[in-house]
Design a protein around this motif. Structure first.
Motif, PDB file in Angstrom:
ATOM      1  N   ASN A  30      -7.302 -30.696   3.354  1.00  0.00           N
ATOM      2  CA  ASN A  30      -7.607 -30.205   2.319  1.00  0.00           C
ATOM      3  C   ASN A  30      -8.492 -29.074   1.580  1.00  0.00           C
ATOM      4  OD1 ASN A  30      -8.373 -30.571  -0.471  1.00  0.00           O
ATOM      5  ND2 ASN A  30      -8.336 -33.070  -0.337  1.00  0.00           N
ATOM      6  N   PRO A  31      -7.616 -28.057   1.009  1.00  0.00           N
ATOM      7  CA  PRO A  31      -8.981 -27.143   0.671  1.00  0.00           C
ATOM      8  C   PRO A  31     -10.191 -27.173  -0.267  1.00  0.00           C
ATOM      9  CG  PRO A  31      -6.612 -26.952  -0.409  1.00  0.00           C
ATOM     10  CD  PRO A  31      -6.758 -28.057   0.531  1.00  0.00           C
ATOM     11  N   GLU A  32     -10.146 -28.560  -0.731  1.00  0.00           N
ATOM     12  CA  GLU A  32     -11.206 -28.645  -2.044  1.00  0.00           C
ATOM     13  C   GLU A  32     -12.188 -29.373  -0.783  1.00  0.00           C
ATOM     14  OE1 GLU A  32     -11.665 -27.251  -4.580  1.00  0.00           O
ATOM     15  OE2 GLU A  32      -9.627 -27.436  -4.759  1.00  0.00           O
ATOM     16  N   LEU A  33     -11.902 -30.058   0.234  1.00  0.00           N
ATOM     17  CA  LEU A  33     -13.165 -30.011   1.427  1.00  0.00           C
ATOM     18  C   LEU A  33     -13.647 -29.165   1.952  1.00  0.00           C
ATOM     19  CD1 LEU A  33     -10.844 -33.485   2.696  1.00  0.00           C
ATOM     20  CD2 LEU A  33     -12.771 -33.448   0.657  1.00  0.00           C
ATOM     21  N   THR A  34     -14.940 -29.486   2.659  1.00  0.00           N
ATOM     22  CA  THR A  34     -15.463 -28.458   3.884  1.00  0.00           C
ATOM     23  C   THR A  34     -14.524 -28.281   4.931  1.00  0.00           C
ATOM     24  OG1 THR A  34     -17.342 -30.603   4.459  1.00  0.00           O
ATOM     25  CG2 THR A  34     -17.408 -29.072   2.407  1.00  0.00           C
ATOM     26  N   GLY A  35     -14.739 -27.293   5.760  1.00  0.00           N
ATOM     27  CA  GLY A  35     -14.799 -27.927   7.177  1.00  0.00           C
ATOM     28  C   GLY A  35     -15.012 -29.038   7.962  1.00  0.00           C
ATOM     29  N   ARG A  36     -16.566 -29.348   7.909  1.00  0.00           N
ATOM     30  CA  ARG A  36     -16.530 -30.628   8.855  1.00  0.00           C
ATOM     31  C   ARG A  36     -16.319 -31.903   7.978  1.00  0.00           C
ATOM     32  NH1 ARG A  36     -21.677 -31.590  10.328  1.00  0.00           N
ATOM     33  NH2 ARG A  36     -22.874 -29.683  10.029  1.00  0.00           N
ATOM     34  N   GLU A  37     -15.516 -31.719   6.661  1.00  0.00           N
ATOM     35  CA  GLU A  37     -14.667 -33.110   6.163  1.00  0.00           C
ATOM     36  C   GLU A  37     -13.349 -32.784   6.833  1.00  0.00           C
ATOM     37  OE1 GLU A  37     -17.560 -33.575   2.100  1.00  0.00           O
ATOM     38  OE2 GLU A  37     -15.192 -32.287   2.135  1.00  0.00           O
ATOM     39  N   ILE A  53     -13.158 -37.934  17.725  1.00  0.00           N
ATOM     40  CA  ILE A  53     -14.099 -37.124  16.897  1.00  0.00           C
ATOM     41  C   ILE A  53     -15.144 -36.840  17.065  1.00  0.00           C
ATOM     42  CG2 ILE A  53     -13.259 -35.371  14.600  1.00  0.00           C
ATOM     43  CD1 ILE A  53     -11.268 -38.118  13.645  1.00  0.00           C
ATOM     44  N   LYS A  54     -15.663 -37.806  16.326  1.00  0.00           N
ATOM     45  CA  LYS A  54     -17.736 -37.592  16.726  1.00  0.00           C
ATOM     46  C   LYS A  54     -17.321 -37.233  17.757  1.00  0.00           C
ATOM     47  CE  LYS A  54     -21.066 -40.132  15.186  1.00  0.00           C
ATOM     48  NZ  LYS A  54     -22.112 -41.141  14.966  1.00  0.00           N
ATOM     49  N   ALA A  55     -17.189 -37.184  19.451  1.00  0.00           N
ATOM     50  CA  ALA A  55     -17.764 -37.342  20.759  1.00  0.00           C
ATOM     51  C   ALA A  55     -17.375 -35.603  20.537  1.00  0.00           C
ATOM     52  CB  ALA A  55     -17.239 -38.287  21.511  1.00  0.00           C
ATOM     53  N   LYS A  56     -16.289 -35.316  20.063  1.00  0.00           N
ATOM     54  CA  LYS A  56     -15.419 -34.098  20.694  1.00  0.00           C
ATOM     55  C   LYS A  56     -16.228 -32.473  19.317  1.00  0.00           C
ATOM     56  CE  LYS A  56     -11.781 -35.288  23.373  1.00  0.00           C
ATOM     57  NZ  LYS A  56     -10.687 -35.569  23.230  1.00  0.00           N
ATOM     58  N   PHE A  57     -16.964 -33.395  18.311  1.00  0.00           N
ATOM     59  CA  PHE A  57     -16.927 -32.808  17.179  1.00  0.00           C
ATOM     60  C   PHE A  57     -17.864 -31.266  17.566  1.00  0.00           C
ATOM     61  CE2 PHE A  57     -19.568 -31.101  13.554  1.00  0.00           C
ATOM     62  CZ  PHE A  57     -18.696 -31.363  12.649  1.00  0.00           C
ATOM     63  N   GLY A  67     -18.556 -22.378  12.678  1.00  0.00           N
ATOM     64  CA  GLY A  67     -19.859 -22.965  12.915  1.00  0.00           C
ATOM     65  C   GLY A  67     -20.647 -22.220  11.391  1.00  0.00           C
ATOM     66  N   LYS A  68     -21.234 -21.308  11.251  1.00  0.00           N
ATOM     67  CA  LYS A  68     -21.297 -21.070  10.290  1.00  0.00           C
ATOM     68  C   LYS A  68     -21.506 -21.266   8.693  1.00  0.00           C
ATOM     69  CE  LYS A  68     -23.709 -16.589  12.315  1.00  0.00           C
ATOM     70  NZ  LYS A  68     -23.659 -14.797  12.317  1.00  0.00           N
ATOM     71  N   PHE A  69     -19.739 -22.112   8.799  1.00  0.00           N
ATOM     72  CA  PHE A  69     -19.375 -21.742   6.831  1.00  0.00           C
ATOM     73  C   PHE A  69     -18.911 -23.598   7.848  1.00  0.00           C
ATOM     74  CE2 PHE A  69     -18.410 -17.435   8.878  1.00  0.00           C
ATOM     75  CZ  PHE A  69     -19.454 -17.013   7.823  1.00  0.00           C
ATOM     76  N   LEU A  70     -19.254 -24.165   8.442  1.00  0.00           N
ATOM     77  CA  LEU A  70     -18.531 -26.053   8.587  1.00  0.00           C
ATOM     78  C   LEU A  70     -18.791 -26.561   7.006  1.00  0.00           C
ATOM     79  CD1 LEU A  70     -17.461 -27.169  11.004  1.00  0.00           C
ATOM     80  CD2 LEU A  70     -19.945 -27.816  11.507  1.00  0.00           C
ATOM     81  N   ASP A  71     -20.121 -26.370   5.936  1.00  0.00           N
ATOM     82  CA  ASP A  71     -20.215 -26.546   5.001  1.00  0.00           C
ATOM     83  C   ASP A  71     -19.591 -26.180   4.049  1.00  0.00           C
ATOM     84  OD1 ASP A  71     -21.382 -29.396   6.057  1.00  0.00           O
ATOM     85  OD2 ASP A  71     -22.856 -27.911   6.910  1.00  0.00           O
ATOM     86  N   THR A  72     -18.830 -25.584   4.247  1.00  0.00           N
ATOM     87  CA  THR A  72     -18.173 -24.243   2.951  1.00  0.00           C
ATOM     88  C   THR A  72     -16.727 -24.678   2.625  1.00  0.00           C
ATOM     89  OG1 THR A  72     -19.303 -22.662   3.549  1.00  0.00           O
ATOM     90  CG2 THR A  72     -16.773 -22.307   2.363  1.00  0.00           C
ATOM     91  N   PRO A  73     -16.066 -25.572   1.608  1.00  0.00           N
ATOM     92  CA  PRO A  73     -14.638 -25.768   1.632  1.00  0.00           C
ATOM     93  C   PRO A  73     -14.249 -24.360   1.845  1.00  0.00           C
ATOM     94  CG  PRO A  73     -16.158 -25.332  -0.794  1.00  0.00           C
ATOM     95  CD  PRO A  73     -16.959 -25.098   0.109  1.00  0.00           C
ATOM     96  N   VAL A  74     -13.081 -25.527   2.294  1.00  0.00           N
ATOM     97  CA  VAL A  74     -11.898 -24.281   3.164  1.00  0.00           C
ATOM     98  C   VAL A  74     -11.380 -23.808   2.522  1.00  0.00           C
ATOM     99  CG1 VAL A  74     -11.854 -25.918   5.366  1.00  0.00           C
ATOM    100  CG2 VAL A  74      -9.790 -25.714   3.488  1.00  0.00           C
ATOM    101  N   LYS A  75     -11.191 -23.648   0.793  1.00  0.00           N
ATOM    102  CA  LYS A  75     -10.390 -22.922   0.202  1.00  0.00           C
ATOM    103  C   LYS A  75     -11.401 -21.686   0.665  1.00  0.00           C
ATOM    104  CE  LYS A  75     -12.838 -23.974  -4.193  1.00  0.00           C
ATOM    105  NZ  LYS A  75     -12.522 -25.251  -5.566  1.00  0.00           N
TER     106      LYS A  75
END
Length: 337
Positions: A30-37, A53-57, A67-75
């Motif tokens: 989903n382009p509106e969600l962050t990389g983490r989501e 997923i949590k164990a392998k995150f 990793g630097k952009f994990l909380d940036t929307p993927v769009k």
């Protein structure tokens, strides 16, 4: 059919164990969600449990390198970042059988090497990997067996190199060429005419795809019009843009040809091909020594060289391939200090 996306028209399939599929990188992002989501969303879509997923995150994030952009929307991601994250999620799916369809052709050369390494690790861990690809180098490096399908029917199966040779002969159909039907250079042809060129592997299979370090065999047929002494015949290997890379020349190997009128067939064996991966144009010529070519063809067919385990480890040759650097020479390295 194996991924249960569509039903077979006839027959049945029996599989044992958990099946995972990597058929299209990034399906469900989903382009509106962050990389983490998206890691959690995409993981769930392809069949991973939340706890898994949590164990392998952390491993997924480290593998992806975003990793630097994990909380940036993927769009806002570049296409390279997008496929890095998508492949990282898919590659950490724990399954007994993994179906992979062309998704290794992602990202830059460095990341592709990382992906290949991950696939190799999975195969060594005892998992079954079924890879669908037109990338001959990837198939040769990862697969010990291959299956060639045409219109849903098995055309060839067995050891990988054997099936690749069959594929090359069937698809390219340029491993044996009638030279009388293609354009020759504007030459006098006083003494002879090149009539056929064929390319084989060492088992005498017609072939146009070779791994680095493989042997390659050419045969050239020559129709001699009249008696000639001190003749020379050769094969020209050029880069994909037509720049000569190497010549295979009879006189260089000490052959001084004195030929009578009639048809003569020459065999040239290269014990170890030392060209970097890529496509190369094959040409040929015939001449009387110290004179201009009596017959010459610049472009007869194309051979493809793919990466191979030429020096004891699977080096990333593809990273350095460009016109002007086509030949590989083995060198011995050691650290003096």
């Amino acid at each position: 059919i194996l991924a249960r996306i569509t039903e077979p028209t006839t027959g049945q399939i029996t599989m044992h164990g958990r099946v995972a599929r990597m058929l299209e990188v990034g399906t469900g992002f989903n382009p509106e969600l962050t990389g983490r989501e998206n890691i959690y969303l995409n993981g769930a879509i392809i069949g991973m449990k939340k706890s898994e997923i949590k164990a392998k995150f952390d491993d997924i994030v480290e593998f992806s390198g975003v990793g630097k952009f994990l909380d940036t929307p993927v769009k806002h991601y570049s296409s390279g970042m997008y496929v890095r994250l998508a492949f990282a999620v898919a590659a950490h799916l724990d399954a007994d059988i993994l179906l992979v369809d062309e998704v290794l052709a992602v990202g830059d050369a460095e990341f592709q090497k990382k992906c290949l390494g991950k696939m190799s690790d999975l195969s060594r861990s005892g998992k079954t990997i079924i890879l669908v690809s037109h990338n001959m180098g990837v198939i040769l490096s990862l697969c010990d067996k291959a299956l060639l399908l045409r219109e849903g029917k098995v055309e060839s199966q067995g050891k990988t190199q054997s099936v690749l040779n069959h594929y090359a002969s069937a698809i390219f159909k340029k491993s044996k060429i009638n030279l009388t039907k293609i354009k020759h250079d504007n030459r006098p042809r006083e003494f002879g005419l090149l009539t056929e060129l064929a390319i084989y592997d060492t088992k005498r299979n017609l072939c146009t795809i070779f791994a680095m370090g493989d042997a390659i065999v050419f045969t050239i047929s020559l129709k001699c019009i009249k008696k000639i002494s001190s003749a020379e015949i050769g094969v020209k290997i050029s880069s994909s843009i037509g720049i000569a890379v190497h010549y295979l020349t009879s006189s260089w190997e000490g052959m001084k040809l004195d030929l009578e009128p009639g048809t003569h067939i020459f065999e040239i064996t290269v014990p170890k091909i030392l060209l970097l991966p890529g496509k190369y144009i094959i040409g040929a010529w015939f001449l009387k020594e110290s004179m201009a070519s009596d017959d010459s063809i610049q472009e007869i067919t194309i051979i493809e060289i793919i990466s191979g385990n030429i020096n004891g480890h699977l080096a990333n040759f593809d990273k350095y391939v460009y016109s002007g650097s086509e030949v590989y020479t083995i060198s011995n390295w050691r650290l003096l200090k």
